[in-house]
Scaffold this motif. Structure first.
Motif, PDB file in Angstrom:
ATOM      1  N   ILE A   1     -44.741  29.365 -86.709  1.00 46.51           N
ATOM      2  CA  ILE A   1     -44.726  28.587 -86.438  1.00 46.51           C
ATOM      3  C   ILE A   1     -46.941  28.534 -86.932  1.00 46.51           C
ATOM      4  O   ILE A   1     -46.798  29.952 -86.628  1.00 46.51           O
ATOM      5  N   ASN A   2     -47.408  27.867 -87.683  1.00 47.93           N
ATOM      6  CA  ASN A   2     -49.049  28.117 -87.913  1.00 47.93           C
ATOM      7  C   ASN A   2     -49.410  27.143 -86.910  1.00 47.93           C
ATOM      8  O   ASN A   2     -48.220  25.967 -87.511  1.00 47.93           O
ATOM      9  N   MET A   3     -50.761  27.472 -85.892  1.00 47.97           N
ATOM     10  CA  MET A   3     -51.182  26.213 -84.926  1.00 47.97           C
ATOM     11  C   MET A   3     -52.196  26.713 -85.885  1.00 47.97           C
ATOM     12  O   MET A   3     -53.330  27.469 -85.354  1.00 47.97           O
TER      13      MET A   3
ATOM     14  N   GLN B   1     -47.497  40.373-105.139  1.00 46.24           N
ATOM     15  CA  GLN B   1     -46.863  40.007-105.796  1.00 46.24           C
ATOM     16  C   GLN B   1     -46.601  41.160-106.852  1.00 46.24           C
ATOM     17  O   GLN B   1     -44.659  41.188-107.190  1.00 46.24           O
ATOM     18  N   SER B   2     -46.775  41.694-107.867  1.00 47.49           N
ATOM     19  CA  SER B   2     -46.779  42.759-108.694  1.00 47.49           C
ATOM     20  C   SER B   2     -45.726  43.476-108.276  1.00 47.49           C
ATOM     21  O   SER B   2     -44.710  44.172-109.502  1.00 47.49           O
ATOM     22  N   ALA B   3     -46.299  44.636-106.993  1.00 48.91           N
ATOM     23  CA  ALA B   3     -45.754  45.213-107.224  1.00 48.91           C
ATOM     24  C   ALA B   3     -45.038  45.744-106.441  1.00 48.91           C
ATOM     25  O   ALA B   3     -44.123  46.555-106.423  1.00 48.91           O
ATOM     26  N   PHE B   4     -44.813  44.862-105.405  1.00 54.40           N
ATOM     27  CA  PHE B   4     -43.613  44.441-104.774  1.00 54.40           C
ATOM     28  C   PHE B   4     -42.788  43.251-104.838  1.00 54.40           C
ATOM     29  O   PHE B   4     -41.526  43.410-104.342  1.00 54.40           O
ATOM     30  N   SER B   5     -42.304  42.671-105.805  1.00 55.61           N
ATOM     31  CA  SER B   5     -42.263  41.661-106.022  1.00 55.61           C
ATOM     32  C   SER B   5     -41.367  40.451-105.214  1.00 55.61           C
ATOM     33  O   SER B   5     -40.584  40.035-104.660  1.00 55.61           O
ATOM     34  N   VAL B   6     -42.722  40.383-104.278  1.00 55.74           N
ATOM     35  CA  VAL B   6     -42.395  39.165-103.150  1.00 55.74           C
ATOM     36  C   VAL B   6     -42.927  38.328-102.998  1.00 55.74           C
ATOM     37  O   VAL B   6     -44.512  37.914-104.086  1.00 55.74           O
ATOM     38  N   SER B   7     -42.188  37.281-102.960  1.00 51.09           N
ATOM     39  CA  SER B   7     -43.157  35.716-102.895  1.00 51.09           C
ATOM     40  C   SER B   7     -42.579  34.591-101.750  1.00 51.09           C
ATOM     41  O   SER B   7     -43.003  33.452-101.650  1.00 51.09           O
ATOM     42  N   GLY B   8     -42.238  35.039-100.801  1.00 48.79           N
ATOM     43  CA  GLY B   8     -41.603  34.499 -99.258  1.00 48.79           C
ATOM     44  C   GLY B   8     -40.043  34.014 -99.347  1.00 48.79           C
ATOM     45  O   GLY B   8     -39.598  33.808-100.075  1.00 48.79           O
ATOM     46  N   THR B   9     -40.002  33.882 -97.953  1.00 46.57           N
ATOM     47  CA  THR B   9     -39.044  33.672 -97.833  1.00 46.57           C
ATOM     48  C   THR B   9     -38.635  32.857 -96.459  1.00 46.57           C
ATOM     49  O   THR B   9     -39.458  33.170 -95.961  1.00 46.57           O
ATOM     50  N   GLY B  10     -37.543  32.081 -95.751  1.00 48.66           N
ATOM     51  CA  GLY B  10     -38.087  31.345 -94.378  1.00 48.66           C
ATOM     52  C   GLY B  10     -38.505  30.414 -94.511  1.00 48.66           C
ATOM     53  O   GLY B  10     -39.136  30.339 -95.743  1.00 48.66           O
ATOM     54  N   ILE B  11     -38.484  29.863 -92.911  1.00 56.08           N
ATOM     55  CA  ILE B  11     -39.387  28.731 -93.332  1.00 56.08           C
ATOM     56  C   ILE B  11     -40.529  29.081 -92.301  1.00 56.08           C
ATOM     57  O   ILE B  11     -40.489  29.198 -90.824  1.00 56.08           O
ATOM     58  N   VAL B  12     -42.199  28.383 -92.703  1.00 57.42           N
ATOM     59  CA  VAL B  12     -43.028  28.185 -92.111  1.00 57.42           C
ATOM     60  C   VAL B  12     -42.984  27.004 -91.136  1.00 57.42           C
ATOM     61  O   VAL B  12     -43.688  25.737 -92.091  1.00 57.42           O
ATOM     62  N   ALA B  13     -43.351  26.515 -90.017  1.00 57.12           N
ATOM     63  CA  ALA B  13     -43.665  25.326 -89.814  1.00 57.12           C
ATOM     64  C   ALA B  13     -44.694  25.437 -89.352  1.00 57.12           C
ATOM     65  O   ALA B  13     -46.126  26.227 -88.583  1.00 57.12           O
TER      66      ALA B  13
ATOM     67  N   VAL C   1     -50.342  28.120 -97.354  1.00 59.01           N
ATOM     68  CA  VAL C   1     -49.173  28.932 -97.030  1.00 59.01           C
ATOM     69  C   VAL C   1     -48.908  29.145 -98.337  1.00 59.01           C
ATOM     70  O   VAL C   1     -47.708  30.068 -98.297  1.00 59.01           O
ATOM     71  N   HIS C   2     -48.794  27.965 -98.706  1.00 57.64           N
ATOM     72  CA  HIS C   2     -47.976  27.811-100.644  1.00 57.64           C
ATOM     73  C   HIS C   2     -48.648  28.956-101.081  1.00 57.64           C
ATOM     74  O   HIS C   2     -47.504  29.362-101.893  1.00 57.64           O
ATOM     75  N   LEU C   3     -49.591  28.881-101.341  1.00 55.80           N
ATOM     76  CA  LEU C   3     -50.489  30.036-102.325  1.00 55.80           C
ATOM     77  C   LEU C   3     -49.872  31.272-101.509  1.00 55.80           C
ATOM     78  O   LEU C   3     -49.114  32.297-102.540  1.00 55.80           O
ATOM     79  N   VAL C   4     -49.843  32.237-100.906  1.00 52.85           N
ATOM     80  CA  VAL C   4     -49.016  32.879-100.354  1.00 52.85           C
ATOM     81  C   VAL C   4     -47.980  33.892-100.491  1.00 52.85           C
ATOM     82  O   VAL C   4     -47.720  34.537-100.776  1.00 52.85           O
ATOM     83  N   ALA C   5     -47.288  32.539-100.039  1.00 54.40           N
ATOM     84  CA  ALA C   5     -46.101  32.862 -99.973  1.00 54.40           C
ATOM     85  C   ALA C   5     -45.213  31.511-100.781  1.00 54.40           C
ATOM     86  O   ALA C   5     -44.399  30.623-100.373  1.00 54.40           O
ATOM     87  N   PRO C   6     -45.328  31.505-102.343  1.00 49.02           N
ATOM     88  CA  PRO C   6     -45.139  30.082-103.168  1.00 49.02           C
ATOM     89  C   PRO C   6     -43.073  30.032-102.841  1.00 49.02           C
ATOM     90  O   PRO C   6     -43.178  28.644-103.462  1.00 49.02           O
ATOM     91  N   THR C   7     -42.150  30.954-102.441  1.00 52.11           N
ATOM     92  CA  THR C   7     -41.139  30.351-102.461  1.00 52.11           C
ATOM     93  C   THR C   7     -40.280  30.648-101.460  1.00 52.11           C
ATOM     94  O   THR C   7     -38.924  29.563-100.726  1.00 52.11           O
ATOM     95  N   ALA C   8     -41.390  30.379-100.120  1.00 51.08           N
ATOM     96  CA  ALA C   8     -41.083  30.043 -98.444  1.00 51.08           C
ATOM     97  C   ALA C   8     -41.226  28.413 -98.383  1.00 51.08           C
ATOM     98  O   ALA C   8     -41.670  27.785 -99.483  1.00 51.08           O
ATOM     99  N   GLN C   9     -40.190  28.666 -97.493  1.00 52.69           N
ATOM    100  CA  GLN C   9     -39.889  26.588 -97.374  1.00 52.69           C
ATOM    101  C   GLN C   9     -41.181  26.392 -96.581  1.00 52.69           C
ATOM    102  O   GLN C   9     -41.253  27.002 -95.050  1.00 52.69           O
ATOM    103  N   ILE C  10     -40.809  24.580 -95.932  1.00 49.97           N
ATOM    104  CA  ILE C  10     -42.481  24.336 -95.114  1.00 49.97           C
ATOM    105  C   ILE C  10     -42.146  23.142 -94.312  1.00 49.97           C
ATOM    106  O   ILE C  10     -41.551  22.295 -95.126  1.00 49.97           O
ATOM    107  N   MET C  11     -42.081  23.532 -93.228  1.00 46.35           N
ATOM    108  CA  MET C  11     -41.974  22.038 -92.493  1.00 46.35           C
ATOM    109  C   MET C  11     -42.302  21.538 -91.761  1.00 46.35           C
ATOM    110  O   MET C  11     -43.388  22.220 -90.791  1.00 46.35           O
TER     111      MET C  11
END
Length: 433
Positions: A277-279, A139-151, A236-246
Motif C-alpha cells: 500500500i502506497n500512501m 533489472q539486468s543483474a537479477f532479472s527482477v521487474s516486480g510482482t504482486g499488487i501495489v495499491a 511505481v510502474h517505473l520501478v516495478a513494471p510488471t507489478a499490478q496497480i490498484m
C-alpha cells in the motif's frame, strides 16, 4: 522499527487536519456488535449510519449527526455508549502545496522506447533517479521487474493512460462510492482539458506536457492536486513494471479527502489482494483508527509505505510514524536531503530521489514532480521487486532489505534507496542455511 516511536508535479503532497463545519458532523465509530446494533443506537441518539468502513469485517462505520449538534459533546456521548469501543471525528485532509522549479530536461525527451512491452517516453525511463537508485543495474543483474499488487491511495489514476492501462486491476473511488478503476478523469471538464506538446506550468507546483489552454484551466484551485495519483502510479510502474496497480481514490482533485475514505481504502486494499500500500500523504494528528487499519494490513502481510511529508521539519506525521510503516524522505540528485523534506528517525526509514521526477500524467502524457510524494512510490516499487524474489515478503522483510541503502545522515534513517543492494541482500538471506 523506528527509534523513539511517539504515539500520539512539481507537487508537494502534504495533508493537514482541518475542521470545517461539514466535517464536524461526521464520526468514525467502532462497534464490534455490527451494523444493526449501531443503527438502533442511532435511533435513540438522532444520528445516521452512512456506511461501513472496514469491508467484510463489519465493525467500523461512518456516522453522521445533524449540523447543529455540538461535535465534541456528541463524540463524548458516542464514547459513553455500551458496545462502542472507539469514536473519533472524521477529519478532512487538505493538500498543501509549494512552488516548483523549472522542468527537467528529460520532460522534453519524448522519444518512444520499449519498456517491458509498452512504448514510453525515453525521458521517463532514462531520468537521473533511475540511475541513482540503480534500477537498470538491478533489472539486468537479477532479472527482477516486480510482482504482486501495489495499491495507490491517492487522487485516482488515468485508467486510459497507455503506460498504465495494462497493469491496472479493479480499484475503487471512495469519494463517489463507485467501484471500478478509481479514475481521476471525472474530476475535470475534459472538453476543455487535454494533452498538448510542451511542458508548461499548470499551477505553481505542477508542470505537465499540455497545451496552453489546458494549463490555464488546470491552474484553477479546484484542480490543485489533479494528476497526483497518476504520477505516483507511474513511479511505481517505473520501478516495478510488471507489478499490478490498484487505484484507490480517496482524495479529490482539489487535494481534499476524508480520513474515513483513507480507512476504507486501506481495508479494501487488504481484503482484495494488495501486497503493498502506497500512501503519499501525511497528517500531523494521531488517529487510533488509522493505526488499527495499518495493523490490520500488517497482519495480512501487506507492506505499507508512506511519505515523510514536506514541511522541512523533524516532526511526527502519520502514517509514516506508525509501526509497520516505512516512512520515506526525499533526496536531491546529489544525495543530500531535499530542502522541503521532513526528516528524523521517528518517521524516516529510508529516503529516495524526490526532485524533478518524471512520471505519467493524465491524458496519456507526462509530468515532473517534487516531493516526498514521489519518493515513497520508489520504495513501494522496490517492495514489489522483493515480492518477485519471495512472494511471502512482508513489512519486516521489506524493511530489512531496503535498510541496505546508501548512508547519507542519521536524519534519513538507513539512507537513500539502492535497489541493487536491497535485492542482493534479500537473495543472500534466502540462500543462507
Amino acid at each position: 522499527m523506528k527509534c523513539n516511536k511517539m504515539l500520539g508535479i512539481f507537487l508537494l503532497f502534504f495533508a493537514a487536519w482541518t475542521a470545517p463545519a461539514a466535517a464536524d458532523t461526521r464520526f468514525i465509530v467502532r462497534n464490534p456488535s455490527g451494523l444493526t446494533s449501531l443503527q438502533q443506537l442511532c435511533i435513540m441518539l438522532g444520528c445516521s449510519v452512512s456506511g461501513g468502513l472496514d469491508g467484510r469485517a463489519g465493525k467500523l462505520f461512518l456516522v453522521t449527526a445533524p449540523a447543529l449538534v455540538d461535535p465534541n459533546t456528541f463524540l463524548q456521548t458516542l464514547r459513553a455508549q455500551p458496545g462502542i469501543t472507539n469514536a473519533e471525528l472524521d477529519a478532512l485532509l487538505k493538500v498543501l502545496q509549494a512552488t516548483g522549479t523549472a522542468p527537467p530536461s528529460g520532460l522534453y525527451d519524448a522519444t518512444p522506447v520499449n519498456y517491458f512491452g509498452v512504448f514510453v517516453s525515453h525521458g521517463y525511463v532514462a531520468q537521473p533517479a533511475s540511475t541513482i537508485i540503480r534500477l537498470p543495474d538491478t533489472q539486468s543483474a537479477f532479472s527482477v521487474s516486480g510482482t504482486g499488487i501495489v495499491a495507490v491511495i491517492d487522487t485516482g489514476v488515468d485508467p486510459t493512460h497507455p503506460v498504465l492501462q495494462g497493469v491496472l486491476v479493479p480499484g475503487n473511488d471512495f469519494t463517489r462510492n463507485i467501484s471500478g478503476p478509481g479514475s481521476e478523469l471525472p474530476d475535470v471538464n475534459q472538453s476543455s482539458i487535454g494533452p498538448g506538446a510542451s511542458p508548461l506550468m499548470v499551477n505553481q507546483s505542477t508542470a505537465a506536457v499540455l497545451d496552453q489552454l489546458s494549463g490555464t484551466n488546470l491552474s484553477q484551485p479546484q484542480y490543485a492536486a489533479f494528476g497526483h495519483g497518476t504520477m505516483v502510479a507511474g513511479i511505481v510502474h517505473l520501478v516495478a513494471p510488471t507489478a499490478q496497480i490498484m487505484s484507490l481514490k480517496a482524495f479529490r482533485a482539489d487535494g481534499s479527502g476524508y480520513l474515513s475514505d483513507v480507512l476504507s481504502a486501506i481495508y479494501f486494499a487488504t481484503q482484495n489482494g494488495a501486497n503493498v500500500i502506497n500512501m503519499s500523504f501525511s497528517v500531523a494528528t494521531y488517529s487510533q483508527e488509522l493505526a488499527s487499519a495499518i495493523k490490520f494490513a500488517s497482519r495480512h502481510r501487506v507492506i505499507c509505505v508512506a511519505s515523510a511529508g514536506n514541511d522541512t521539519k523533524d516532526e511526527i506525521v502519520y502514517p509514516a510514524a506508525l509501526d509497520n510503516v516505512m516512512g520515506v524522505a526525499s533526496t536531491t540528485n546529489n544525495d543530500t536531503l531535499s530542502s522541503f523534506s521532513n526528516y528524523g528517525q521517528d518517521i524516516v526509514w529510508v529516503a529516495a530521489p524526490g526532485e524533478g521526477i518524471i512520471t505519467t500524467y493524465p491524458f496519456g502524457t507526462y509530468a515532473a514532480g517534487w516531493g516526498t510524494s514521489f519518493s515513497a512510490p520508489m520504495a513501494s516499487g522496490a517492495s514489489a521487486l522483493l515480492l518477485g524474489l519471495n512472494a511471502h515478503c512482508n513489512e519486516s522483510c521489506a524493511e530489512q532489505s531496503l535498510a541496505h541503502a546508501v548512508p547519507i545522515s542519521a536524519d534519513v534513517g538507513n539512507g537513500r534507496v539502492d535497489l541493487y543492494q536491497a535485492i542482493s541482500a534479500r537473495l543472500q538471506s534466502l540462500n543462507s542455511p
